[in-house]
Motif scaffolding. Structure first.
Motif, short mmCIF file in Angstrom:
data_model
loop_
_atom_site.label_atom_id
_atom_site.label_comp_id
_atom_site.label_asym_id
_atom_site.label_seq_id
_atom_site.Cartn_x
_atom_site.Cartn_y
_atom_site.Cartn_z
N SER A 279 -12.12 6.47 -5.92
CA SER A 279 -11.20 6.08 -6.99
C SER A 279 -11.74 6.54 -8.34
O SER A 279 -12.94 6.41 -8.61
CB SER A 279 -11.00 4.57 -7.03
N ASP A 280 -10.85 7.09 -9.18
CA ASP A 280 -11.24 7.46 -10.54
C ASP A 280 -11.41 6.22 -11.40
O ASP A 280 -11.07 5.10 -10.98
CB ASP A 280 -10.18 8.37 -11.16
N ASP A 281 -11.92 6.40 -12.62
CA ASP A 281 -12.05 5.29 -13.56
C ASP A 281 -10.69 4.63 -13.78
O ASP A 281 -9.65 5.30 -13.86
CB ASP A 281 -12.56 5.80 -14.92
N LEU A 282 -10.73 3.31 -13.90
CA LEU A 282 -9.54 2.51 -14.22
C LEU A 282 -8.34 2.88 -13.35
O LEU A 282 -7.25 3.20 -13.83
CB LEU A 282 -9.18 2.69 -15.71
N THR A 283 -8.56 2.84 -12.06
CA THR A 283 -7.48 3.08 -11.11
C THR A 283 -6.94 1.74 -10.61
O THR A 283 -7.71 0.83 -10.28
CB THR A 283 -7.97 3.92 -9.92
N ILE A 284 -5.63 1.62 -10.59
CA ILE A 284 -4.97 0.40 -10.14
C ILE A 284 -4.04 0.75 -8.99
O ILE A 284 -3.27 1.72 -9.07
CB ILE A 284 -4.16 -0.27 -11.28
N ALA A 285 -4.12 -0.02 -7.91
CA ALA A 285 -3.28 0.24 -6.74
C ALA A 285 -2.79 -1.07 -6.15
O ALA A 285 -3.40 -2.14 -6.34
CB ALA A 285 -4.04 1.04 -5.70
N VAL A 286 -1.70 -0.98 -5.42
CA VAL A 286 -1.14 -2.09 -4.67
C VAL A 286 -0.92 -1.61 -3.24
O VAL A 286 -0.48 -0.47 -3.03
CB VAL A 286 0.19 -2.58 -5.27
N ASN A 287 -1.27 -2.43 -2.27
CA ASN A 287 -1.00 -2.02 -0.90
C ASN A 287 -0.20 -3.08 -0.16
O ASN A 287 -0.26 -4.28 -0.48
CB ASN A 287 -2.29 -1.69 -0.15
N PHE A 288 0.57 -2.63 0.82
CA PHE A 288 1.38 -3.49 1.69
C PHE A 288 0.82 -3.39 3.10
O PHE A 288 0.64 -2.28 3.63
CB PHE A 288 2.84 -3.03 1.69
N TRP A 289 0.59 -4.52 3.73
CA TRP A 289 0.16 -4.56 5.12
C TRP A 289 1.24 -5.20 5.98
O TRP A 289 1.85 -6.20 5.58
CB TRP A 289 -1.12 -5.38 5.27
N TRP A 290 1.47 -4.64 7.16
CA TRP A 290 2.38 -5.26 8.12
C TRP A 290 1.93 -4.91 9.54
O TRP A 290 1.28 -3.89 9.76
CB TRP A 290 3.82 -4.83 7.89
N ARG A 291 2.23 -5.78 10.47
CA ARG A 291 1.84 -5.56 11.86
C ARG A 291 2.72 -4.48 12.47
O ARG A 291 3.92 -4.41 12.22
CB ARG A 291 1.98 -6.84 12.68
N SER A 292 2.08 -3.65 13.30
CA SER A 292 2.84 -2.61 13.98
C SER A 292 3.73 -3.22 15.05
O SER A 292 3.48 -4.33 15.54
CB SER A 292 1.88 -1.59 14.62
N SER A 293 4.76 -2.49 15.42
CA SER A 293 5.67 -2.98 16.46
C SER A 293 4.94 -3.11 17.80
O SER A 293 5.24 -4.00 18.60
CB SER A 293 6.88 -2.04 16.60
#
Length: 541
Positions: A279-293
């Motif tokens: 990750s570069d400086d001051l990187t902001i991320a959001v992630n979504f997790w879900w169970r596979s079928s």
């Protein structure tokens, strides 16, 4: 990297529908990049550190207490809990450190060493003891801070941020397990790991480089023990990998793919895919997790069955790979060698040698006319027969071969055979390239192998007994049974019966011969099982 596993990329105007995503992308379990996927989020302009985003976040969440990773090996953050701490601090304190680092970047300063930072951090903490010693800003990483959690709602401290994000349309039918915030103030590297959920990683600000490996590349990454607390992480050090301890890791790059994600982009990381993130400086991320079928549809009462089926399938692949190292080129070399022998008139010499060996053996009262089979076999078969008889005789004194053998279902592991370099090769061998007997069997076509064994059963019964009861290694037994299967498919039932009657008729105890072959075949499968446990589960048995 296999072409079928290459990452696909979709532009903003080509984003899939929920149905397309489920049927064409998610179901294939292959990563995909979605360019500009989240540019319509409120978070995209509002959280941008270069546009006052840090002030915005501090106003929204300043009083919230969050957990951050504290790493003494920064900028590398290892997921193993033995190599980092989880520390609680006000979100406003973390934002303050981000602002400080941003100012230093603007001023062109280096804050890689900042022994005074801990005093500022401590002064902003309600519980200063939560951080001990000198803590530099780059040692803190806000990782997996929950915005939403289906399983642990009480741990969610950043729920307010849901107002600024929108679940992508192609995930609208998914039952989300969690939404998390990831934020670093300085450059950082995460250790190589996989997640037990499908993952959509969305970059709100900054830039991330993601290196991905398919689950099949696990052996190259040496996953930690399956019963450990960090079982989804690689054992390989990022800063100084030791290839003398982890030799397969030196080739891990051949199985990887690299993706650069910029603000607005999203990456689908299927469950089980290893990934390492810079990750570069001051990187902001959001992630979504879900169970596979697949995982959602598995019934617990079937787990034991699927475990056995999957292990067996992986063992079969391991065994096939072990034998695949001997290619068809080996057969071609044998054919060329046999042709050269035929051209050079060496066949007569071989037949003479075999006849001499034949005369020295106890032929169980067989008449000379039964030995005319020797003149009827082809050059390849004759070459293989000569090599096999020579190998057995080199290993065991001919006088011992002439003595009646005490057949037993257990084999004498003390007998050994030497290769061309004089190296002792025992019956415990599991690698085809190390076993001269197994290599000869492997290079023969089924019909040629049948010829060789019929001649051995008639002319060299004692040699055949020694070969099967004492010198057949685990890999040799696997090769032999596969060749038998090939022969069975290409011959009639009547011919099969005749062959096996001749073959097993050479033994004083036919059941001992069958046991010897099957026991060593199972030893080969056991070694494959151990390899699977080591390569994929991090367990050495």
């Amino acid at each position: 990297m296999e072409e079928s596993l290459e990452i696909r990329s979709f532009e903003f105007d080509q984003l899939p529908s929920a149905t397309q995503f489920a049927s064409q992308i998610e179901s294939n379990n292959i990563p995909a990049v979605f360019k500009g996927c989240i540019k319509d989020w409120k978070a995209f302009p509002n959280w941008n550190p270069t546009e006052g985003g840090l002030d915005y976040l501090q106003e929204r969440l300043g009083t919230s207490v969050v957990e951050a990773m504290l790493s003494r090996t920064a900028p590398i953050f290892y997921g193993d809990i033995r190599r980092h701490e989880r520390v609680a601090l006000p979100f406003s304190t973390f934002i303050g450190l981000c602002k400080q680092h941003k100012q230093k970047m603007y001023d062109g300063c280096d804050d890689s060493v900042e022994p005074e930072i801990h005093r500022q951090v401590d002064s902003n903490l309600e519980s200063p003891s939560l951080l001990s010693g000198d803590v530099a800003p780059q040692q803190l990483y806000l990782a997996q801070a929950p915005i939403m959690s289906a399983e642990n709602e009480e741990t969610v401290q950043l729920e307010t941020l849901k107002e600024d994000i929108v679940t992508p349309a192609f995930l609208e039918t998914k039952k989300l397990a969690a939404i998390n915030l990831w934020m670093n103030n300085a450059k950082s590297k995460s250790s190589t790991h996989y997640d037990p959920h499908h993952n959509l990683l969305c970059i709100v600000a900054g830039c991330k480089q993601v290196v991905l490996w398919p689950p099949a590349a696990s052996p190259m990454l040496y996953p930690m023990s399956v019963y450990g607390e960090a079982s989804n992480h690689s054992s390989i050090s990022l800063e100084n990998p030791d290839f003398s301890i982890y030799p397969r890791a030196e080739h891990s790059g051949e199985y990887s793919q690299k993706v650069i994600l910029h603000a607005g982009d999203a990456l689908f990381i299927p469950e089980g895919w290893f990934h390492q993130v810079d990750s570069d400086d001051l990187t902001i991320a959001v992630n979504f997790w879900w169970r596979s079928s697949i995982m959602s549809s598995l019934s617990e009462h079937m787990d034991a069955y699927y475990l056995r089926r999957i292990l067996r399938r992986m063992m079969d692949r391991e065994m096939n790979q072990a034998l695949a190292k001997a290619s068809s080129a080996d057969r071609e070399r044998l054919k060329r060698h046999a042709c050269e022998i035929h051209t050079n008139g060496e066949l007569d010499s071989m037949e003479h040698d075999l006849d001499q060996s034949c005369q020295k053996q106890d032929l169980k009262g067989k008449e000379p006319q039964q030995r005319i089979l020797l003149q009827k076999i082809g050059p390849c078969s004759l070459q293989a027969l000569h090599d096999l008889v020579s190998l057995v005789h080199d290993c065991v004194n001919v006088a011992d071969i002439n003595q009646p053998m005490q057949s037993s279902s257990t084999f004498n592991s003390e007998l050994n055979v030497k290769n061309d370099n004089g190296k002792i090769m025992t019956t415990e061998m599991f690698h085809l390239e190390d076993d001269p007997i197994a290599k000869i069997l492997w290079t023969l076509e089924p019909h040629a192998l049948q010829e060789v064994f019929v001649v051995m059963a008639h002319n060299f019964p004692r040699t055949l007994e020694v070969l099967i009861l004492h010198l057949l290694s685990p890999v040799g037994a696997e090769v032999l049974t596969r060749k038998f299967d090939e022969m069975d498919q290409k011959t009639s039932e009547e011919d099969r019966k005749k062959f096996y009657q001749v073959f097993y008729g050479a033994f004083d105890d036919q059941f001992a011969a069958m046991d010897a072959i099957l026991n060593r075949k199972e030893l080969f499968a056991l070694q494959a099982f151990k390899n699977v446990m080591d390569k994929y589960l991090g367990e050495k048995l």
